[in-house]
Design a protein around this motif. Structure first.
Motif, short mmCIF file in Angstrom:
data_model
loop_
_atom_site.label_atom_id
_atom_site.label_comp_id
_atom_site.label_asym_id
_atom_site.label_seq_id
_atom_site.Cartn_x
_atom_site.Cartn_y
_atom_site.Cartn_z
N UNK A 1 0.85 -1.29 -0.05
CA UNK A 1 0.02 -0.07 0.03
C UNK A 1 0.97 1.13 -0.01
N UNK A 2 0.61 2.15 -1.04
CA UNK A 2 1.55 3.47 -1.06
C UNK A 2 1.47 4.13 0.34
N UNK A 3 0.19 4.36 0.61
CA UNK A 3 0.21 5.15 1.74
C UNK A 3 0.88 4.77 2.94
N UNK A 4 0.63 3.49 3.31
CA UNK A 4 1.30 2.98 4.46
C UNK A 4 2.99 2.88 4.17
N UNK A 5 3.39 2.78 3.24
CA UNK A 5 4.72 2.90 2.87
C UNK A 5 5.28 4.18 2.86
N UNK A 6 4.61 5.32 2.36
CA UNK A 6 4.72 6.63 2.79
C UNK A 6 5.03 7.10 4.17
N UNK A 7 4.07 6.48 5.00
CA UNK A 7 3.97 6.83 6.44
C UNK A 7 5.21 6.20 7.24
N UNK A 8 5.47 5.04 6.70
CA UNK A 8 6.68 4.20 7.15
C UNK A 8 7.88 4.91 6.93
N UNK A 9 8.17 5.31 5.72
CA UNK A 9 9.35 5.89 5.44
C UNK A 9 9.56 7.29 6.09
N UNK A 10 8.32 8.02 6.03
CA UNK A 10 8.35 9.45 6.66
C UNK A 10 8.72 9.34 8.22
N UNK A 11 8.18 8.38 8.76
CA UNK A 11 8.34 8.29 10.15
C UNK A 11 9.49 7.57 10.88
#
Length: 246
Positions: free
Chosen positions: A44-54
């Motif tokens: 999931x792109x949003x889940x990956x986005x949040x994981x990388x960002x945090x």
């Protein structure tokens, strides 16, 4: 201090020191492998986005730091015959080298790596989402998405603290709303050009009304050079009761 170290004591140090070095470096390697495995298995792109960002920068730092500590310890277990003086000199030298390498890695992750992360995050955020039916979804514009956001969500966007993306399957009508925190991202500093400019605080200079737009002032501070600046943003007019009930 000039006396030679007992061979049995030195052998014990070398043996158990290497075991400890392997263990510490191994934990660092596991952290890095776990991180990249998480990236590979998160679809999931949003889940990956949040994981990388945090988490990405912190995990990379912890992983490299443990590997560096393990390597430094291992380097101090390779001497067969030495005196106490040279033993401590060697420890001091490897400690200094490790600190220098550690500072370099930390600065790269803190001041240069965010540019690379920002490109990846933008790609993830705007990659077309796929509906449960397997169709590509459309990302709505700021004007189009208001229909799908409640008043609280719109107020958050007006305050620039949160940004919502609304994706719609134009065939089935399936809708996906994604929330992005506007405070987490660092901007590029106009003084040092590093991407380390972050929001310190926000101040509503003028409240919005049904007839006039409001004004929001954001105060930024650079985490690298300490440069401070402020930017003004307009707050959308409030909706009248007639518009709300229409």
């Amino acid at each position: 201090m000039t006396d030679p170290i007992s061979p049995s004591l030195l052998e014990a140090w070398n043996t158990y020191g290497q075991y400890l070095a392997y263990a510490i470096a191994g934990v660092g390697v596991l952290i890095l492998l776990g991180h990249y495995l998480k990236l590979l298995t998160t679809t999931d792109a949003k889940s990956k986005y949040d994981y990388i960002n945090m988490h990405e920068i912190n995990l990379l730092w912890y992983g490299f730091l443990l590997i560096l500590i393990g390597a430094s310890l291992y380097a101090n277990t390779l001497r067969a015959n030495t005196t106490w003086l040279w033993f401590f000199v060697w420890i001091f030298v490897t400690l200094m080298v490790s600190m220098i390498v550690g500072v370099v890695i930390q600065n790269v992750l803190k001041f240069y790596y965010p540019f690379f992360i920002e490109k990846r995050l933008k790609k993830l955020r705007f990659t077309p989402r796929i509906s449960p039916d397997g169709r590509k979804m459309k990302l709505l514009s700021e004007e189009e998405e208001d229909v799908y956001l409640d008043e609280g969500m719109q107020a958050e966007e007006d305050a620039f603290s949160v940004d919502y993306d609304v994706w719609v399957d134009e065939v089935s009508g399936y809708t996906k709303i994604e929330k992005y925190n506007g405070r987490l991202h660092a901007l590029q500093c106009s003084e040092c050009n590093y991407q380390t400019l972050k929001i310190d605080r926000e101040e509503v200079v003028q409240e919005a009304t049904t007839t006039e737009e409001g004004e929001l002032m954001k105060y930024y501070t650079c985490g690298y050079c300490g440069h401070k600046e402020r930017k003004s943003f307009s707050i959308s007019k409030l909706r009248s009761e007639e518009e709300t009930t229409a």
